[in-house]
Design a protein around this motif. Structure first.
Motif, PDB file in Angstrom:
ATOM      1  N   ILE A  18       0.847  -1.191   0.000  1.00  0.00           N
ATOM      2  CA  ILE A  18       0.000   0.000   0.000  1.00  0.00           C
ATOM      3  C   ILE A  18       0.891   1.251   0.000  1.00  0.00           C
ATOM      4  O   ILE A  18       1.886   1.309   0.718  1.00  0.00           O
ATOM      5  CB  ILE A  18      -0.897   0.021   1.265  1.00  0.00           C
ATOM      6  N   CYS A  19       0.538   2.250  -0.806  1.00  0.00           N
ATOM      7  CA  CYS A  19       1.245   3.536  -0.830  1.00  0.00           C
ATOM      8  C   CYS A  19       0.226   4.636  -0.557  1.00  0.00           C
ATOM      9  O   CYS A  19      -0.605   4.931  -1.415  1.00  0.00           O
ATOM     10  CB  CYS A  19       1.893   3.757  -2.192  1.00  0.00           C
ATOM     11  N   ARG A  20       0.277   5.212   0.632  1.00  0.00           N
ATOM     12  CA  ARG A  20      -0.733   6.220   0.972  1.00  0.00           C
ATOM     13  C   ARG A  20      -0.521   7.536   0.227  1.00  0.00           C
ATOM     14  O   ARG A  20      -1.404   8.367   0.156  1.00  0.00           O
ATOM     15  CB  ARG A  20      -0.802   6.449   2.482  1.00  0.00           C
ATOM     16  N   CYS A  21       0.694   7.753  -0.308  1.00  0.00           N
ATOM     17  CA  CYS A  21       0.897   8.942  -1.141  1.00  0.00           C
ATOM     18  C   CYS A  21       0.277   8.735  -2.524  1.00  0.00           C
ATOM     19  O   CYS A  21       0.112   9.691  -3.283  1.00  0.00           O
ATOM     20  CB  CYS A  21       2.380   9.259  -1.303  1.00  0.00           C
ATOM     21  N   GLY A  22       0.000   7.491  -2.873  1.00  0.00           N
ATOM     22  CA  GLY A  22      -0.634   7.226  -4.166  1.00  0.00           C
ATOM     23  C   GLY A  22       0.319   7.281  -5.337  1.00  0.00           C
ATOM     24  O   GLY A  22      -0.032   7.759  -6.410  1.00  0.00           O
ATOM     25  N   ALA A  23       1.532   6.784  -5.147  1.00  0.00           N
ATOM     26  CA  ALA A  23       2.518   6.803  -6.241  1.00  0.00           C
ATOM     27  C   ALA A  23       2.340   5.630  -7.203  1.00  0.00           C
ATOM     28  O   ALA A  23       3.222   5.363  -8.022  1.00  0.00           O
ATOM     29  CB  ALA A  23       3.931   6.795  -5.661  1.00  0.00           C
TER      30      ALA A  23
END
Lengths: 337, 169
Positions: B150-155
């Motif tokens: 999961i990447c919470r920055c949305g990369a």
């Protein structure tokens, strides 16, 4: 985690001796048990690590052309095994629809059978839960119950079984092979998981001290005429709201034979032999409608999950069509045909 | 006068520490651990390899992904005691013997495949394993087979591009 004693089993008899002690639990991949221990939901006094039992890590062909999958075969190895892909593609597909590559690399066949519900209240030790603390109540009935059961629930528990693998095993009529202090026994999938009734703390019919050694799968009857269709809130890495495992044998454009099981809707994979019998001789469209009517008989939702009844009805229709046309749902291509 | 001292609680009998031998990024170690020591805590707290991150500690986020005996796993869910003799590769072990970045590390920089960077060590280990598994054939396949990170920055779009580039070489 509450401290615990630790054994590495040297062989199966040693594992059975150690695992029979009060408060002892067997450890396989750990993806669910270790997680639950961190939450304080489980606090075994002793863990018996089955890791050294390499004999349980094999996939073999049985004399009748079926398969025997060792309890310690990881979900990743099972789904990628050439014999499984050839003889039980429905099982491989269901496994690939669940969890993540990292979890599937650790999670095992036996452990997946024994994984516990993801009901929020079961996981939250600050709340009541009849499954975790018998007699305390079921807040899910009046609470947040979007992911909960619509079939087979009781006043004591409305949790669902979270596994994808088990839904396929139910449709494949697999048999769970078990060893225990009282010897070996074979438990058909239909009898392995329980409905909650008045004892929701018991997920399965396995006795304390018994260990799963393998899952036996009958010879393949469906070829490419199968599908595992899983509907969820995210396209990946989410538990099923509703899933359907189905395999059909075709005679021309009609269904000659069918097996179908639902996931995400009950405390165990939901299968009704009457539904399968009613599908015989029908075209896929009509067979799906008949199967849905019978499988969903008596379905009752709660404040947040009644939508699952209609969702399941439509998913069954779609899945029967996919299976009949030999176009199984792909785990990575999310377009539903 | 009655004795008001409560009876002493029996001492909690903790199991003795056990010695675990394992290889991390090619270096052999023997570490005293407890049965409940996770591989993640062993790497970070005992071997001071803090590249591997603790995110959720529940197997949900993938920040702790390492390659254990050739397979990517969530180090937070592995009890170290269950893996004696194992070989672990962490983000610190991805670089080449000359210290050059792994091609995927270079591609992450080139494609700007991170923002805060907290998930990046797990993304890199997962991506390196994924390319080895042969499941990086299309953007769609990469997305599915990277679902455990999961990447919470949305990369995500840039992560997919970086993996595609390296897998396609």
């Amino acid at each position: 985690m509450t401290p615990f004693a630790f054994d590495r089993a040297g062989d199966l008899p040693a594992a059975l001796r150690a695992g029979g002690a009060p408060g002892a639990r067997f450890l396989a991949g750990g993806t669910n048990l270790v997680d639950l221990m961190k939450y304080g939901v489980e606090a075994p006094r002793r863990l018996v690590d089955l890791g050294p039992l390499d004999g349980l890590r094999r996939v073999e062909e049985t004399p009748d052309g079926g398969l025997r999958i060792g309890a310690l075969v990881t979900n990743a190895d099972c789904a990628a095994h050439p014999l499984v892909m050839e003889r039980a593609p429905l099982l491989a597909s269901a496994i690939l629809h669940g969890a993540t590559p990292q979890l599937r690399n650790m999670a095992t066949t036996g452990g997946n059978l024994l994984q516990r519900t993801r009901c929020y209240y079961f996981y939250d030790t600050a709340t009541a839960c009849n499954k975790r603390a018998p007699g305390t109540g079921c807040p899910a009935r009046e609470g947040v119950n979007r992911i909960h059961a619509i079939l087979g629930h009781s006043e004591h528990c409305i949790a669902t079984h979270p596994s994808d693998m088990c839904v396929a095993l139910a449709a494949l009529e697999a048999v769970v092979e078990v060893e225990g202090p009282g010897g070996a026994r074979r438990i058909p999938m239909a009898d392995f998981h329980r409905l909650p009734d008045d004892a929701p703390e018991r997920d399965t019919t396995l006795a304390h001290g018994e260990v799963i050694t393998a899952v036996a799968i009958p010879p393949d009857r469906f070829g490419s005429h199968h599908t595992y269709l899983k509907l969820r809130d995210r396209l990946s890495y989410a538990f099923a709201l509703v899933s359907v495992a189905v395999g059909v044998g075709m005679e021309g454009t009609a269904i000659r034979e069918a097996r179908i099981a639902l996931g995400g809707v009950a405390h165990k994979p939901w299968r009704r032999e009457e539904a399968e019998a009613a599908m015989r001789g029908l075209a896929p469209e009509a067979a799906g409608e008949r199967a849905a009517a019978i499988l969903l008989e008596g379905a009752r939702g709660f404040s947040h999950n009644a939508f699952k009844i209609e969702l399941a009805r439509r998913a069954i229709g779609r899945a029967v069509r996919q299976a009949a046309s030999g176009t199984p749902q792909h785990h990575a291509n999310k377009v539903i045909l | 006068m009655p004795d008001a001292t409560p009876p002493a609680e029996p001492a909690l009998a903790l199991p003795p520490p056990l010695t675990l031998a394992l290889t991390v990024n090619g270096a052999r170690h023997a570490v005293e651990i407890r049965p409940w020591t996770t591989l993640l805590d062993l790497l970070r707290d005992r071997l001071h390899l803090t590249g591997t991150k603790k995110g959720c500690d529940q197997g949900q986020c993938g920040a702790c992904t390492v390659i254990l005996d050739g397979k990517r796993v969530n180090a937070c869910l592995v009890l170290a005691a269950t893996r004696p003799g194992s070989e672990v590769r962490t983000v610190e072990g991805l670089e080449g013997p000359d210290g050059a970045l792994h091609p995927l590390q270079a591609a992450f920089i080139e494609h700007d495949a991170f923002q805060c960077g907290y998930c990046t060590p797990g993304q890199l280990c997962s991506g390196v394993a994924l390319i080895g598994e042969g499941h990086a054939g299309s953007a769609e396949e990469i997305r599915e087979w990277m679902s455990g990170n999961i990447c919470r920055c949305g990369a995500y779009p840039h992560i997919v591009e970086a993996i595609r580039e390296v897998a396609g070489r």
